[in-house]
Design an enzyme around this catalytic site. Sequence first.
Site, PDB file in Angstrom:
ATOM      1  N   ARG A   1      56.851  47.549  30.730  1.00  0.00           N
ATOM      2  CA  ARG A   1      57.766  48.679  30.643  1.00  0.00           C
ATOM      3  C   ARG A   1      57.426  49.746  31.673  1.00  0.00           C
ATOM      4  O   ARG A   1      58.326  50.391  32.238  1.00  0.00           O
ATOM      5  CB  ARG A   1      57.741  49.267  29.235  1.00  0.00           C
ATOM      6  CG  ARG A   1      58.749  50.396  29.052  1.00  0.00           C
ATOM      7  CD  ARG A   1      58.799  50.912  27.626  1.00  0.00           C
ATOM      8  NE  ARG A   1      59.518  49.995  26.748  1.00  0.00           N
ATOM      9  CZ  ARG A   1      58.964  49.371  25.731  1.00  0.00           C
ATOM     10  NH1 ARG A   1      57.692  49.541  25.471  1.00  0.00           N
ATOM     11  NH2 ARG A   1      59.675  48.561  24.973  1.00  0.00           N
ATOM     12  N   ALA A   2      56.141  49.941  31.951  1.00  0.00           N
ATOM     13  CA  ALA A   2      55.738  50.957  32.922  1.00  0.00           C
ATOM     14  C   ALA A   2      56.301  50.647  34.307  1.00  0.00           C
ATOM     15  O   ALA A   2      56.769  51.544  35.018  1.00  0.00           O
ATOM     16  CB  ALA A   2      54.218  51.048  32.980  1.00  0.00           C
TER      17      ALA A   2
END
Length: 730
Positions: A276-277
């Site tokens: 997700r980062a």
Amino acid sequence: MTATPYPFTALVGMADLRLALLLNAVSPAVGGVLVRGEKGTAKSTAVRALAALLPGIDVVADCRFSCDPAAPDPGCPDGPHEPGSGTVRPARMVELPVGASEDRLVGALDIERALSDGVKAFEPGLLADAHRGVLYVDEVNLLHDHLIDLLLDAAAMGASYVEREGVSVRHAARFLLVGTMNPEEGELRPQLLDRFGLTVEVAASRDTDERVEVVRRRLAYDEDPAGFAARWADEEGTLRERVAAARALLRQVRLSDGALRQIAAVCAAFEVDGMRADIVTARTATALAAWAGRTEVTTEDVRQAALLSLPHRRRRAPFDAPGLDEDKLDEVLRETGGGDDEPDPGPGPEGRDEQDGPGGPDGPGGPGGPDGPGGGQPPQGAPEQSPPSAGSSVPEQRTGPDGSNGPEGSNSSDSQVSDATDEGVGGAAAGGPGGERAAVGAAEPFRTRRLDVPGLGEGAAGRRSRARTAHGRTTGARRPRSTLSKLHLSATIRAAAPHQRSRGRQGPGLVVRRDDLREAVREGREGNLVLFVVDASGSMAARKRMSAVKGAVLSLLLDAYQRRDKVGLITFRGAEAALALPPTSSVDAGAARLEKLPTGGRTPLAAGLLKAHEVLRIERLRDPSRRPLLVVVTDGRATGGPDPVARAGRAARLLADDGVASVVVDCEAGPVRLGLAGALAHELRGTPVTLDELRADSMTALVRDARGTNTARTVRETRTVSVRGTWRAA
């Protein structure tokens, strides 16, 4: 909130916060903003000011779910809608209160009509109101976990689902999510932190001129909100047009393979979990390029995006502070090709390094300041004050019998030696007035047994003691106390069945009246108030046990964090007891206070217990549904003043008579033990637990609870400590 919000361009400073909010306005796919900061730093003011900058939206007339007339939601509960013209209205700013219910958030179904008429009568919630607008959650860290899960799931999927006993409703829910929080009141779980796209740290400026400008603008706004907003209308219009232009340019922005490789290298170098980062950083870098009026992502865009999207994902443990090493970030970017010539980053009053807004340093968007509104902050990613280090430990030294093991409160020579040891007289370890010793580090924390409060509570949802909760296993049924949300279907049918003939039932349908409805009674777990009373007297330090004691309390604090408890910390030493940490949801604050705890002096045990009684009395008035758990960490000695042991006994019985569940962590060490902590536990009607027995993997408990039972049963029954009675099954 007043009818005229404070103008966004009138905010003083807060460049990172303004930029993060504007990037989400340009690209809602970034995933929202979490604003962390101390109280009084204009977090709420900045968020509320953002809504006025969002372009107006076309909506289908009379649609409660704000469907776009050009592409209406085919699953809209108010549909179907025919594509065509609609009306234009401003984007909404919807606030979610901390005490909101699940039905208020996602919406409510009329179960009575669903059962009797087969109609999906749905009352929209806040997620429907926020569709295509802004959903603002103040004090998001105080919101119940299940509400946060629902909120973030809807933000990730762009839709909200409501299901009640087989009746299901779905509607679109795409919104810009913004949460604010004060870390002093407790942290969000790491997995929830990860669901926010960007994070920003804010703090009040210490510059006098900036603070003066903040107060001047706030007073002018309070005196005449409409007139103040009119003076900033031109700047607001310019910024609104820039947001719209950046939105239009966003689809043309190109994220090159080189920039994508830099993003992946940065996320890998900082060891963030999951992917997700990487995705959020890529979307943020793209939005930054569009905001600057460019169609190519630069290394500076990647750097700035990482500073906004990674710090909160670097939190590896509950007591770790979010942060990012900017030197390491620059090194990774250089190694992955950050030295090439790149396009100029372009103008932008909301840029990270921009100090002056429209109109120069004294004009709109000028130098940062604190609340009112305003509020500068340290550079993005700067580490907070370090929490206690779990690795700095001092080994426990077991000692043989000495003067300090003498009977409490006696006039014998042994007792006199004990008192001298308590005060640190004549010892090299003594430091500071009254024999105060410097604080020692905590030993390595460990996984503890679960300590729970007996009985069945009705407190805030958590993971410690049994309680009636909105979520959990169904244990029965009852008439609804308010709006029905959790239908007990079989109980409802049983209540309605005997009356079908008298109600003139015709056909297969069931005639259901409101009096027939039954809601499910569920049992789950609650969070408690865990109040620690820690002995910091000279007898604890004399035997080099404070490091092990701090490690044990740190372990219990970690357990309280995981079980969603409030915590408080009382220490006693010298002549009095002190409330080192008032009850709070910030377990991190408790760990920080524990690390700095000095030791030395006599052992005013009675004062510590009386202070606990007073704190619990006040907390019972503030939050009567949250049950307390008292954890006394001591060797049981009591010195100082006349008859200290008798006074400690009376204080303990006072707590016991109030029904306070308690556990005494026995810190006594050495081959000769007096069993004073066990006697204290008896007076408290609680349970004594040694430091060794506190560990979840301890084998000592197997011997302690033998009492004629076989070993297999004992292994099964020693997983949980019941704090008022014997060991019981988990």
